[in-house]
Design a protein around this motif. Sequence first.
Motif, PDB file in Angstrom:
ATOM      1  N   GLY A 134       0.778  -1.229   0.000  1.00 31.37           N
ATOM      2  CA  GLY A 134       0.000   0.000   0.000  1.00 31.37           C
ATOM      3  C   GLY A 134       0.808   1.277   0.000  1.00 31.37           C
ATOM      4  O   GLY A 134       0.226   2.367   0.065  1.00 31.37           O
ATOM      5  N   SER A 136       2.696   4.312  -1.636  1.00 32.85           N
ATOM      6  CA  SER A 136       2.627   4.979  -2.936  1.00 32.85           C
ATOM      7  C   SER A 136       4.021   5.444  -3.348  1.00 32.85           C
ATOM      8  O   SER A 136       4.663   6.226  -2.636  1.00 32.85           O
ATOM      9  CB  SER A 136       1.677   6.174  -2.877  1.00 32.85           C
ATOM     10  N   TYR A 148       2.975   6.868 -10.974  1.00 33.38           N
ATOM     11  CA  TYR A 148       2.616   6.528  -9.598  1.00 33.38           C
ATOM     12  C   TYR A 148       2.094   5.098  -9.537  1.00 33.38           C
ATOM     13  O   TYR A 148       1.274   4.697 -10.362  1.00 33.38           O
ATOM     14  CB  TYR A 148       1.539   7.480  -9.066  1.00 33.38           C
ATOM     15  N   GLU A 149       2.591   4.338  -8.556  1.00 33.56           N
ATOM     16  CA  GLU A 149       2.131   2.974  -8.331  1.00 33.56           C
ATOM     17  C   GLU A 149       2.149   2.694  -6.833  1.00 33.56           C
ATOM     18  O   GLU A 149       2.972   3.253  -6.102  1.00 33.56           O
ATOM     19  CB  GLU A 149       3.024   1.951  -9.044  1.00 33.56           C
ATOM     20  N   ARG A 150       1.236   1.800  -6.376  1.00 28.68           N
ATOM     21  CA  ARG A 150       1.237   1.366  -4.981  1.00 28.68           C
ATOM     22  C   ARG A 150       1.776  -0.060  -4.893  1.00 28.68           C
ATOM     23  O   ARG A 150       1.501  -0.895  -5.752  1.00 28.68           O
ATOM     24  CB  ARG A 150      -0.169   1.434  -4.377  1.00 28.68           C
ATOM     25  N   THR A 151       2.533  -0.294  -3.835  1.00 28.65           N
ATOM     26  CA  THR A 151       3.134  -1.614  -3.658  1.00 28.65           C
ATOM     27  C   THR A 151       2.060  -2.652  -3.362  1.00 28.65           C
ATOM     28  O   THR A 151       1.041  -2.368  -2.720  1.00 28.65           O
ATOM     29  CB  THR A 151       4.148  -1.591  -2.512  1.00 28.65           C
TER      30      THR A 151
END
Length: 424
Positions: A134, A136, A148-151
Amino acid sequence: MLHLRKDQLAALARARRRQQDERSGADEPGAPGDAPAPPAGELVLGCPRPGRLTRAARLAARQELQARLRPALDLPVYPAATAPQARVEVPPTPAPAARATTAGAPERGAGSPPREKLALEVVVLDERDQPLSGASVELRNGKGQALYERTGRDGQVRFEGLEDEPLTICLHELDEDAWVRIRQATLPDPESRSQASWRSAWAQGGAPSCHVAAEGDCISSIADRHGFFPETLWSIPENALLRRLRRSKNVLNPGDRVTIPARRRRAEPARAGWRHWLRRKGWPEILRLRFLTFGDEPRKGEPYVLSLTAAGGRKIEDRAGQTDGDGFLIESIPPDAATGRILLGAGEDQEEHELRLGCLAPADTVRGAQARLNNLGYPCGEEDGVLGGLTRAALKRFQRARGLEITGEIDAATQAELLARHLS
Protein backbone atom coordinates in the motif's frame (compact mmCIF):
# COMPACT_ATOMS: atom_id res chain seq x y z
CA MET A 1 44.30 28.55 -83.72
CA LEU A 2 45.80 26.43 -86.55
CA HIS A 3 49.36 27.51 -87.60
CA LEU A 4 50.61 26.45 -91.11
CA ARG A 5 53.98 26.87 -92.81
CA LYS A 6 54.28 28.75 -96.13
CA ASP A 7 54.41 25.63 -98.30
CA GLN A 8 51.45 24.24 -96.38
CA LEU A 9 49.47 27.40 -97.06
CA ALA A 10 50.24 27.15 -100.78
CA ALA A 11 49.03 23.55 -100.86
CA LEU A 12 45.89 24.56 -99.02
CA ALA A 13 45.22 27.40 -101.52
CA ARG A 14 45.61 25.05 -104.50
CA ALA A 15 43.22 22.57 -102.90
CA ARG A 16 40.61 25.30 -102.36
CA ARG A 17 40.86 26.47 -105.98
CA ARG A 18 40.48 22.89 -107.23
CA GLN A 19 37.37 22.41 -105.10
CA GLN A 20 35.87 25.64 -106.42
CA ASP A 21 36.58 24.50 -110.00
CA GLU A 22 34.90 21.18 -109.32
CA ARG A 23 31.82 22.94 -107.89
CA SER A 24 31.63 25.32 -110.89
CA GLY A 25 31.73 22.41 -113.35
CA ALA A 26 29.28 20.21 -111.51
CA ASP A 27 26.41 21.31 -113.80
CA GLU A 28 28.24 20.16 -117.01
CA PRO A 29 27.89 16.53 -117.99
CA GLY A 30 30.91 14.36 -117.52
CA ALA A 31 32.33 11.59 -115.44
CA PRO A 32 33.76 12.35 -112.08
CA GLY A 33 37.02 10.82 -113.24
CA ASP A 34 37.43 13.60 -115.82
CA ALA A 35 38.56 16.04 -113.13
CA PRO A 36 42.33 16.42 -112.96
CA ALA A 37 43.90 14.54 -110.06
CA PRO A 38 45.76 16.56 -107.45
CA PRO A 39 49.51 16.54 -107.60
CA ALA A 40 51.19 13.77 -105.67
CA GLY A 41 51.69 14.58 -102.01
CA GLU A 42 48.94 17.21 -101.83
CA LEU A 43 45.95 17.01 -99.55
CA VAL A 44 42.40 17.93 -100.45
CA LEU A 45 40.72 19.75 -97.55
CA GLY A 46 37.00 20.10 -97.24
CA CYS A 47 36.64 23.46 -95.60
CA PRO A 48 33.02 24.55 -95.12
CA ARG A 49 32.01 28.09 -95.73
CA PRO A 50 32.20 30.09 -92.50
CA GLY A 51 29.10 31.46 -90.79
CA ARG A 52 26.73 28.61 -91.73
CA LEU A 53 27.63 26.01 -89.07
CA THR A 54 26.97 25.86 -85.33
CA ARG A 55 29.73 26.17 -82.83
CA ALA A 56 29.60 22.44 -82.13
CA ALA A 57 29.89 21.62 -85.86
CA ARG A 58 32.82 23.98 -86.29
CA LEU A 59 34.64 22.38 -83.38
CA ALA A 60 34.00 18.92 -84.84
CA ALA A 61 35.31 20.01 -88.30
CA ARG A 62 38.36 21.53 -86.68
CA GLN A 63 39.06 18.25 -84.87
CA GLU A 64 38.69 16.28 -88.14
CA LEU A 65 41.00 18.68 -90.00
CA GLN A 66 43.59 18.37 -87.26
CA ALA A 67 43.47 14.55 -87.43
CA ARG A 68 43.94 14.58 -91.24
CA LEU A 69 46.78 17.12 -91.27
CA ARG A 70 48.78 15.81 -88.32
CA PRO A 71 50.45 12.82 -90.13
CA ALA A 72 51.53 14.97 -93.08
CA LEU A 73 52.19 18.32 -91.43
CA ASP A 74 53.24 17.26 -87.90
CA LEU A 75 50.55 19.48 -86.27
CA PRO A 76 49.84 19.53 -82.52
CA VAL A 77 46.83 17.61 -81.30
CA TYR A 78 44.08 19.68 -79.70
CA PRO A 79 41.82 18.11 -77.06
CA ALA A 80 38.55 16.79 -78.30
CA ALA A 81 35.66 19.20 -77.95
CA THR A 82 32.24 18.14 -76.86
CA ALA A 83 29.02 19.75 -77.67
CA PRO A 84 27.73 21.97 -74.86
CA GLN A 85 25.02 20.35 -72.78
CA ALA A 86 21.75 22.08 -72.21
CA ARG A 87 21.39 23.43 -68.63
CA VAL A 88 18.66 21.81 -66.56
CA GLU A 89 17.33 23.85 -63.67
CA VAL A 90 16.87 21.57 -60.60
CA PRO A 91 14.49 23.01 -57.99
CA PRO A 92 15.94 23.15 -54.46
CA THR A 93 14.94 20.28 -52.17
CA PRO A 94 12.50 21.56 -49.55
CA ALA A 95 13.52 21.18 -45.87
CA PRO A 96 11.81 18.21 -44.14
CA ALA A 97 8.85 19.09 -42.00
CA ALA A 98 9.22 18.79 -38.21
CA ARG A 99 8.11 15.41 -36.93
CA ALA A 100 6.02 14.93 -33.83
CA THR A 101 7.74 12.99 -31.08
CA THR A 102 6.44 11.13 -28.05
CA ALA A 103 6.44 13.25 -24.92
CA GLY A 104 9.67 12.78 -23.06
CA ALA A 105 11.51 11.03 -25.97
CA PRO A 106 14.17 12.95 -27.98
CA GLU A 107 13.84 12.92 -31.79
CA ARG A 108 16.04 10.35 -33.49
CA GLY A 109 17.61 10.45 -36.93
CA ALA A 110 15.93 8.60 -39.79
CA GLY A 111 18.58 5.90 -39.88
CA SER A 112 19.10 5.40 -36.14
CA PRO A 113 17.67 2.24 -34.51
CA PRO A 114 14.85 2.61 -31.94
CA ARG A 115 16.04 3.00 -28.38
CA GLU A 116 15.62 0.09 -26.00
CA LYS A 117 12.93 0.58 -23.35
CA LEU A 118 13.85 -0.40 -19.80
CA ALA A 119 12.14 -1.15 -16.49
CA LEU A 120 12.76 0.00 -12.91
CA GLU A 121 11.63 -1.71 -9.69
CA VAL A 122 11.13 -0.39 -6.15
CA VAL A 123 10.81 -2.57 -3.04
CA VAL A 124 9.42 -0.97 0.14
CA LEU A 125 10.19 -2.62 3.49
CA ASP A 126 9.26 -1.86 7.09
CA GLU A 127 11.56 -1.66 10.11
CA ARG A 128 11.60 -5.48 10.35
CA ASP A 129 12.64 -5.81 6.67
CA GLN A 130 9.20 -7.18 5.86
CA PRO A 131 7.36 -6.16 2.63
CA LEU A 132 5.14 -3.11 3.13
CA SER A 133 1.98 -3.08 1.02
CA GLY A 134 0.00 0.00 0.00
CA ALA A 135 2.97 2.42 -0.12
CA SER A 136 2.63 4.98 -2.94
CA VAL A 137 5.83 5.26 -5.02
CA GLU A 138 6.51 8.19 -7.36
CA LEU A 139 8.93 7.98 -10.32
CA ARG A 140 9.68 11.41 -11.83
CA ASN A 141 11.68 12.49 -14.88
CA GLY A 142 13.38 15.82 -15.60
CA LYS A 143 10.36 17.25 -17.47
CA GLY A 144 8.02 17.51 -14.48
CA GLN A 145 6.26 14.25 -15.41
CA ALA A 146 5.71 11.31 -13.07
CA LEU A 147 4.42 7.76 -12.74
CA TYR A 148 2.62 6.53 -9.60
CA GLU A 149 2.13 2.97 -8.33
CA ARG A 150 1.24 1.37 -4.98
CA THR A 151 3.13 -1.61 -3.66
CA GLY A 152 1.41 -4.98 -3.56
CA ARG A 153 1.56 -7.66 -0.88
CA ASP A 154 5.18 -8.33 -1.85
CA GLY A 155 6.05 -4.66 -1.28
CA GLN A 156 7.11 -4.18 -4.93
CA VAL A 157 6.23 -1.98 -7.89
CA ARG A 158 7.64 -2.15 -11.45
CA PHE A 159 7.71 0.78 -13.88
CA GLU A 160 7.89 -0.12 -17.59
CA GLY A 161 8.77 1.62 -20.86
CA LEU A 162 11.50 3.96 -19.55
CA GLU A 163 14.28 5.78 -21.39
CA ASP A 164 17.84 5.64 -20.08
CA GLU A 165 17.68 9.12 -18.56
CA PRO A 166 18.09 10.65 -15.07
CA LEU A 167 15.08 9.87 -12.82
CA THR A 168 14.13 10.27 -9.16
CA ILE A 169 12.13 8.00 -6.83
CA CYS A 170 10.13 9.13 -3.84
CA LEU A 171 7.55 7.91 -1.32
CA HIS A 172 5.61 11.07 -2.00
CA GLU A 173 2.96 10.58 0.69
CA LEU A 174 5.64 10.62 3.41
CA ASP A 175 7.78 13.33 4.98
CA GLU A 176 11.50 13.26 4.22
CA ASP A 177 12.31 11.79 7.66
CA ALA A 178 9.82 8.93 7.32
CA TRP A 179 11.73 6.84 4.74
CA VAL A 180 15.24 6.08 3.52
CA ARG A 181 16.85 4.16 0.63
CA ILE A 182 18.89 1.27 2.00
CA ARG A 183 20.40 -0.30 -1.15
CA GLN A 184 20.17 -0.72 -4.93
CA ALA A 185 21.24 -3.24 -7.57
CA THR A 186 20.91 -3.85 -11.31
CA LEU A 187 17.80 -5.67 -12.50
CA PRO A 188 18.30 -9.22 -13.80
CA ASP A 189 15.56 -8.58 -16.43
CA PRO A 190 15.69 -4.83 -17.27
CA GLU A 191 13.86 -5.03 -20.62
CA SER A 192 10.43 -3.42 -20.64
CA ARG A 193 7.25 -5.22 -21.60
CA SER A 194 5.00 -2.16 -22.02
CA GLN A 195 5.06 1.61 -22.59
CA ALA A 196 5.21 4.24 -19.82
CA SER A 197 2.23 6.62 -19.48
CA TRP A 198 3.71 9.80 -18.01
CA ARG A 199 1.51 12.49 -16.50
CA SER A 200 1.99 15.76 -14.64
CA ALA A 201 3.61 15.30 -11.23
CA TRP A 202 1.50 15.90 -8.14
CA ALA A 203 2.36 18.72 -5.76
CA GLN A 204 3.63 17.72 -2.34
CA GLY A 205 3.68 19.55 0.97
CA GLY A 206 0.72 21.65 2.05
CA ALA A 207 0.21 24.07 4.91
CA PRO A 208 0.69 23.26 8.61
CA SER A 209 -2.44 22.11 10.45
CA CYS A 210 -3.63 21.17 13.92
CA HIS A 211 -4.90 17.74 14.95
CA VAL A 212 -7.20 17.53 17.99
CA ALA A 213 -6.65 14.19 19.69
CA ALA A 214 -9.64 11.88 20.05
CA GLU A 215 -10.13 8.74 22.13
CA GLY A 216 -7.53 6.18 21.01
CA ASP A 217 -5.16 8.69 19.39
CA CYS A 218 -1.44 8.75 20.13
CA ILE A 219 1.53 10.37 18.39
CA SER A 220 2.32 7.13 16.53
CA SER A 221 -1.17 6.78 15.06
CA ILE A 222 -1.38 10.52 14.22
CA ALA A 223 2.06 10.46 12.55
CA ASP A 224 1.09 7.40 10.49
CA ARG A 225 -2.11 9.12 9.35
CA HIS A 226 -0.26 12.24 8.18
CA GLY A 227 2.87 10.59 6.74
CA PHE A 228 5.43 11.49 9.43
CA PHE A 229 8.08 9.72 11.43
CA PRO A 230 6.68 9.76 15.01
CA GLU A 231 9.83 11.25 16.55
CA THR A 232 9.75 14.10 14.01
CA LEU A 233 6.18 15.01 14.93
CA TRP A 234 6.85 14.72 18.67
CA SER A 235 10.06 16.78 18.66
CA ILE A 236 9.14 19.87 16.59
CA PRO A 237 9.18 23.18 18.55
CA GLU A 238 5.45 23.73 17.96
CA ASN A 239 4.68 20.67 20.15
CA ALA A 240 7.06 21.59 23.00
CA LEU A 241 4.18 22.48 25.37
CA LEU A 242 2.51 19.14 24.66
CA ARG A 243 5.76 17.30 25.45
CA ARG A 244 6.07 19.03 28.82
CA LEU A 245 2.44 18.27 29.62
CA ARG A 246 2.25 14.59 28.61
CA ARG A 247 5.89 13.36 28.81
CA SER A 248 5.05 10.20 26.80
CA LYS A 249 4.33 10.52 23.08
CA ASN A 250 1.88 7.62 23.11
CA VAL A 251 -0.22 8.80 26.05
CA LEU A 252 -2.51 11.66 25.03
CA ASN A 253 -5.72 12.99 26.47
CA PRO A 254 -8.75 13.60 24.25
CA GLY A 255 -8.69 17.26 23.27
CA ASP A 256 -4.89 17.59 23.20
CA ARG A 257 -3.76 19.68 20.21
CA VAL A 258 -0.96 18.32 18.02
CA THR A 259 0.65 20.60 15.41
CA ILE A 260 1.13 18.92 12.01
CA PRO A 261 3.80 20.68 9.90
CA ALA A 262 3.92 20.68 6.10
CA ARG A 263 5.49 17.52 4.68
CA ARG A 264 8.94 17.98 3.19
CA ARG A 265 9.75 16.30 -0.10
CA ARG A 266 12.87 14.24 -0.59
CA ALA A 267 13.75 12.22 -3.68
CA GLU A 268 16.56 9.81 -4.46
CA PRO A 269 18.31 9.72 -7.88
CA ALA A 270 17.64 6.60 -9.93
CA ARG A 271 18.10 5.12 -13.41
CA ALA A 272 16.15 2.62 -15.42
CA GLY A 273 17.39 -0.94 -15.30
CA TRP A 274 17.87 -0.90 -11.51
CA ARG A 275 16.03 -2.16 -8.40
CA HIS A 276 15.87 0.10 -5.34
CA TRP A 277 15.03 -0.88 -1.74
CA LEU A 278 13.33 1.74 0.47
CA ARG A 279 12.51 1.49 4.18
CA ARG A 280 9.53 3.07 5.92
CA LYS A 281 10.82 4.39 9.25
CA GLY A 282 8.72 4.09 12.40
CA TRP A 283 6.57 1.32 10.95
CA PRO A 284 5.40 -0.92 12.53
CA GLU A 285 4.92 0.00 16.18
CA ILE A 286 5.98 -2.33 19.01
CA LEU A 287 3.39 -3.56 21.52
CA ARG A 288 4.83 -4.47 24.95
CA LEU A 289 2.62 -6.00 27.62
CA ARG A 290 3.86 -7.51 30.87
CA PHE A 291 2.01 -10.19 32.82
CA LEU A 292 2.69 -10.67 36.56
CA THR A 293 1.40 -12.95 39.27
CA PHE A 294 -0.38 -11.55 42.32
CA GLY A 295 3.01 -11.67 44.03
CA ASP A 296 4.46 -9.40 41.30
CA GLU A 297 6.43 -12.28 39.78
CA PRO A 298 6.73 -12.41 35.93
CA ARG A 299 4.59 -14.99 34.15
CA LYS A 300 7.24 -16.33 31.85
CA GLY A 301 6.69 -18.93 29.13
CA GLU A 302 2.92 -18.41 29.02
CA PRO A 303 1.41 -19.19 25.56
CA TYR A 304 -0.72 -16.46 24.03
CA VAL A 305 -2.76 -15.59 20.94
CA LEU A 306 -3.06 -11.89 20.01
CA SER A 307 -5.97 -10.72 17.82
CA LEU A 308 -6.14 -7.10 16.61
CA THR A 309 -8.45 -4.88 14.55
CA ALA A 310 -7.44 -1.58 12.89
CA ALA A 311 -9.27 1.70 13.40
CA GLY A 312 -11.20 1.29 10.14
CA GLY A 313 -12.37 -2.23 11.02
CA ARG A 314 -9.61 -4.00 9.07
CA LYS A 315 -8.75 -7.37 10.59
CA ILE A 316 -5.07 -7.87 11.39
CA GLU A 317 -3.55 -11.31 11.21
CA ASP A 318 -3.43 -13.12 14.56
CA ARG A 319 -0.10 -13.59 16.32
CA ALA A 320 0.82 -16.51 18.59
CA GLY A 321 3.78 -16.93 20.88
CA GLN A 322 4.99 -17.17 24.46
CA THR A 323 5.89 -14.56 27.05
CA ASP A 324 9.61 -14.05 27.59
CA GLY A 325 11.61 -14.54 30.79
CA ASP A 326 10.40 -11.23 32.22
CA GLY A 327 6.76 -12.00 31.46
CA PHE A 328 6.60 -9.67 28.39
CA LEU A 329 4.50 -10.13 25.29
CA ILE A 330 6.35 -8.21 22.53
CA GLU A 331 4.77 -7.96 19.06
CA SER A 332 5.03 -5.67 16.03
CA ILE A 333 1.67 -4.08 15.19
CA PRO A 334 0.43 -1.50 12.65
CA PRO A 335 0.24 2.05 14.08
CA ASP A 336 -3.50 2.17 13.31
CA ALA A 337 -4.32 -0.91 15.43
CA ALA A 338 -7.20 0.11 17.71
CA THR A 339 -8.73 -2.85 19.57
CA GLY A 340 -7.91 -6.46 20.28
CA ARG A 341 -7.82 -9.29 22.73
CA ILE A 342 -5.25 -11.63 24.22
CA LEU A 343 -5.86 -15.29 25.10
CA LEU A 344 -3.22 -16.04 27.74
CA GLY A 345 -2.44 -19.53 29.00
CA ALA A 346 -3.94 -22.84 27.94
CA GLY A 347 -6.68 -25.22 28.95
CA GLU A 348 -8.96 -24.40 31.85
CA ASP A 349 -6.59 -21.71 33.15
CA GLN A 350 -6.70 -19.69 29.91
CA GLU A 351 -7.48 -15.98 30.44
CA GLU A 352 -8.95 -13.41 28.05
CA HIS A 353 -7.85 -9.78 28.21
CA GLU A 354 -9.45 -6.97 26.17
CA LEU A 355 -7.23 -4.30 24.63
CA ARG A 356 -8.01 -0.68 23.73
CA LEU A 357 -4.83 0.62 22.19
CA GLY A 358 -4.02 4.32 22.51
CA CYS A 359 -6.75 4.83 25.11
CA LEU A 360 -4.55 5.00 28.19
CA ALA A 361 -5.07 8.43 29.77
CA PRO A 362 -2.20 10.42 31.36
CA ALA A 363 -1.23 9.35 34.87
CA ASP A 364 -2.05 12.77 36.36
CA THR A 365 -5.74 12.36 35.48
CA VAL A 366 -8.35 10.35 37.40
CA ARG A 367 -9.04 8.19 34.36
CA GLY A 368 -5.33 7.51 33.99
CA ALA A 369 -4.98 6.48 37.63
CA GLN A 370 -8.06 4.25 37.41
CA ALA A 371 -6.74 2.45 34.27
CA ARG A 372 -3.34 1.76 35.85
CA LEU A 373 -4.85 0.57 39.16
CA ASN A 374 -7.12 -1.86 37.31
CA ASN A 375 -4.21 -3.19 35.22
CA LEU A 376 -1.99 -3.65 38.29
CA GLY A 377 -4.57 -5.68 40.16
CA TYR A 378 -6.18 -2.99 42.32
CA PRO A 379 -9.71 -2.90 40.92
CA CYS A 380 -11.49 0.41 41.15
CA GLY A 381 -14.46 -0.13 38.88
CA GLU A 382 -15.27 1.73 35.67
CA GLU A 383 -12.75 4.26 34.33
CA ASP A 384 -15.20 7.16 34.50
CA GLY A 385 -12.88 9.92 35.68
CA VAL A 386 -14.68 10.27 39.02
CA LEU A 387 -12.61 10.03 42.20
CA GLY A 388 -15.23 8.07 44.12
CA GLY A 389 -15.07 5.70 47.09
CA LEU A 390 -14.06 2.65 45.06
CA THR A 391 -11.20 4.54 43.42
CA ARG A 392 -9.99 5.97 46.74
CA ALA A 393 -10.02 2.49 48.31
CA ALA A 394 -7.94 1.14 45.44
CA LEU A 395 -5.49 4.03 45.80
CA LYS A 396 -5.05 3.30 49.53
CA ARG A 397 -4.38 -0.38 48.88
CA PHE A 398 -1.76 0.53 46.26
CA GLN A 399 -0.12 3.12 48.52
CA ARG A 400 0.05 0.65 51.40
CA ALA A 401 1.58 -2.07 49.19
CA ARG A 402 4.21 0.31 47.79
CA GLY A 403 5.13 1.86 51.15
CA LEU A 404 3.68 5.30 50.31
CA GLU A 405 1.78 7.70 52.52
CA ILE A 406 -1.80 6.47 52.59
CA THR A 407 -3.89 9.44 51.42
CA GLY A 408 -6.33 8.03 48.89
CA GLU A 409 -5.30 10.91 46.61
CA ILE A 410 -3.48 11.03 43.28
CA ASP A 411 -0.48 12.93 44.61
CA ALA A 412 2.91 13.28 42.91
CA ALA A 413 4.45 10.28 44.73
CA THR A 414 1.50 8.07 43.82
CA GLN A 415 1.66 9.18 40.16
CA ALA A 416 5.37 8.38 39.96
CA GLU A 417 4.90 4.95 41.50
CA LEU A 418 1.98 4.15 39.21
CA LEU A 419 4.12 5.06 36.16
CA ALA A 420 7.07 2.99 37.42
CA ARG A 421 5.02 -0.11 38.12
CA HIS A 422 2.84 0.19 35.00
CA LEU A 423 5.82 1.05 32.73
CA SER A 424 3.79 3.75 30.98
